[in-house]
Design a protein around this motif. Structure first.
Motif, mmCIF file in Angstrom:
data_model
loop_
_atom_site.group_PDB
_atom_site.id
_atom_site.type_symbol
_atom_site.label_atom_id
_atom_site.label_comp_id
_atom_site.label_asym_id
_atom_site.label_seq_id
_atom_site.Cartn_x
_atom_site.Cartn_y
_atom_site.Cartn_z
ATOM 1 N N GLU A 1 0.650 -1.398 0.064
ATOM 2 C CA GLU A 1 0.024 -0.036 -0.062
ATOM 3 C C GLU A 1 0.977 1.315 0.073
ATOM 4 O OE1 GLU A 1 -3.673 1.545 2.516
ATOM 5 O OE2 GLU A 1 -2.788 0.059 3.231
ATOM 6 N N HIS A 2 1.804 1.280 0.657
ATOM 7 C CA HIS A 2 2.853 2.237 0.988
ATOM 8 C C HIS A 2 3.931 2.336 -0.088
ATOM 9 C CE1 HIS A 2 0.099 3.647 3.892
ATOM 10 N NE2 HIS A 2 0.439 2.383 4.417
ATOM 11 N N GLY A 3 3.876 1.452 -0.922
ATOM 12 C CA GLY A 3 5.200 1.200 -1.759
ATOM 13 C C GLY A 3 5.839 0.177 -1.387
ATOM 14 N N GLY A 4 5.409 -0.655 -0.293
ATOM 15 C CA GLY A 4 6.306 -1.550 0.149
ATOM 16 C C GLY A 4 6.791 -2.713 -0.776
ATOM 17 N N VAL A 5 7.870 -3.333 -0.733
ATOM 18 C CA VAL A 5 8.337 -4.371 -1.622
ATOM 19 C C VAL A 5 7.332 -5.557 -1.570
ATOM 20 C CG1 VAL A 5 10.736 -3.561 -1.618
ATOM 21 C CG2 VAL A 5 10.032 -5.250 0.098
ATOM 22 N N ASN A 6 6.794 -5.718 -0.373
ATOM 23 C CA ASN A 6 5.663 -6.849 -0.428
ATOM 24 C C ASN A 6 4.224 -6.057 -0.455
ATOM 25 O OD1 ASN A 6 7.699 -8.907 0.182
ATOM 26 N ND2 ASN A 6 7.858 -8.392 2.045
#
Ligand code: PLP
Length: 406
Positions: free
Chosen positions: A21-26
């Motif tokens: 959601e916040h650009g996380g890699v997962n």
């Protein structure tokens, strides 16, 4: 149909582009059981099936959950399937597929060497409770498969590698027989993810118990169905879908955890294969009777080699025959309690070695007579070779243990 250039590792990598959601890699976990419908006019369209997950409209967690759907897409990509779906267990995936095609008077032709739970489902539960008729055949004997299919079966069912006898199913020939009789070929590929891709050889539905190699950590029970989009729509139908209405839903947190195991599944399978091959060769030289798909003496060595994807080896499972149950049990006892070699436990695909005596455990649903027909000897020990420890040291432990039991 046979496609030696299919690369499941690359296919799955190509499908994996879901940011958090916040650009996380997962990816993020969609921990919601229900979804907001932005305007009232959309509700009937969702319920009538005009809008669905592909249109960005989710309805309710038992129907589709975005996190579970992403996991399904990743495994589908690995198998080269149109779509995939996560379920609460491998067995619930199998039951849902068979029920959808054969519930209420339908017929199944199935291999007679199966995971014990699947055997009980097809031999007893579904015939008694859902009027499903099962005919068991030696899946190696294509003439008898063809003959059995003449009864109008709508599903031909097999495991890629039979359990625990480790015979390889000739998937393209079985697909042809199924299709000639207007049936679908359903393949349980739990033993050989990445290694063999049954859909590349004509299978219509591929099922995994993700509890095993896909998880790799023996920490979750889970299943996956890979199939066509139209079959998944049937399974999820609000009125007649066996997945939708029997509800073996995968928890999105489980889907998330499994999604983190998939990127290293290929590396793990290669290592399981390399270690099992080392053991099989060493033990054979040592004079022990070993069944392993990667040994040229195995009756299906050529078939396996022909249908397997490149560079993944022959899998992490082999069996040895200790002659009788007493010696089989002693071997496992010594290996576990004297050498800390692995664990006496059912299941497979764990990072530690798991060993079991199929006659008294995973195949105990079958009577002694049925076991004998299926080629399951009472002294058979099945090993799912783990990834820990030095392979040479482990192999020496095994030889010492065999000597102590002879
Ligand atoms: C374990 C297993 C199953 C059942 O899967 P669960 O996840 O335990 O429900 C089915 N088929 C095979 C080959 C298995 O090893």
């Amino acid at each position: 149909m046979t496609n030696r250039t299919f690369d499941p590792q690359q296919a799955m990598a190509d499908a994996r582009h879901e940011f958090g959601e916040h650009g996380g890699v997962n990816m993020s976990i969609e921990a919601s059981t229900t979804f907001t419908v932005m305007t009232p006019d959309l509700m009937p369209e969702i319920f009538s099936g005009q809008l669905g997950p592909t249109g960005g409209c989710y309805l309710y967690g038992r129907h589709f959950n975005p996190t579970v759907f992403v996991l399904g897409r990743m495994v589908a990509a690995m198998e080269g399937a149109e779509t995939g779906y996560g379920t609460a267990s491998g067995l619930s995936a199998i039951a849902a597929v068979i029920m959808q095609r054969c519930g209420g008077g339908g017929k199944v032709v199935s291999s007679n060497t199966l995971y014990g739970g699947t055997w009980a489902l097809l031999d007893e539960y579904l015939p008694k409770n859902c009027n499903v008729e099962t005919t068991f055949v030696d899946i190696q004997d294509l003439a008898s498969v063809e003959n059995a299919m003449k009864n109008g079966a709508s599903v031909l069912y097999t495991e890629t590698l039979s359990n625990p006898t480790l015979r390889t199913a000739d998937i393209s020939s079985l697909a042809k027989i199924a299709h000639d009789h207007d049936a679908i070929l359903v393949v349980d590929n739990t033993f050989t993810p990445m290694i063999i891709s049954p859909m590349q050889h004509g299978a219509d539905v591929v099922i995994h118990s993700a509890t095993k190699f896909i998880s790799g950590a023996s920490d979750v029970i889970a299943g996956i169905i890979c199939c066509s989009k139209s079959f998944l729509e049937e399974l999820m139908d609000l009125h007649l879908g066996s997945l939708m209405l029997m509800g073996p839903t995968m928890d999105p947190i489980v889907a998330f955890r499994l999604s983190l195991r998939l990127p290293h599944l290929a590396a793990r399978m290669k290592e399981h294969s390399a270690r099992a091959m080392y053991f099989a060769k060493q033990l054979q030289e040592f004079g022990q009777v070993v069944m392993y798909s990667g040994l040229p003496e195995h009756p299906d060595y050529n078939l396996f080699t022909k249908i397997a994807n490149k560079d993944f080896g022959y899998g992490g499972l082999f069996t040895i025959d200790m002659g009788d149950a007493e010696r089989a049990n002693k071997l496992m006892d010594v290996l576990q309690n004297k050498f800390k070699f692995g664990y006496m436990a059912v299941s497979l695909g764990y990072f530690e070695t798991l060993m079991s005596c199929p006659g008294t455990s995973t195949s105990s649903e079958m009577s002694e007579e049925v076991q004998r027909q299926a080629g399951i000897s009472p002294g058979l020990v099945r090993f799912s070779i783990g990834l820990t420890g030095g392979v040479e040291e482990r192999c020496e432990q095994m030889k010492k243990a065999i000597k102590l039991c002879s």
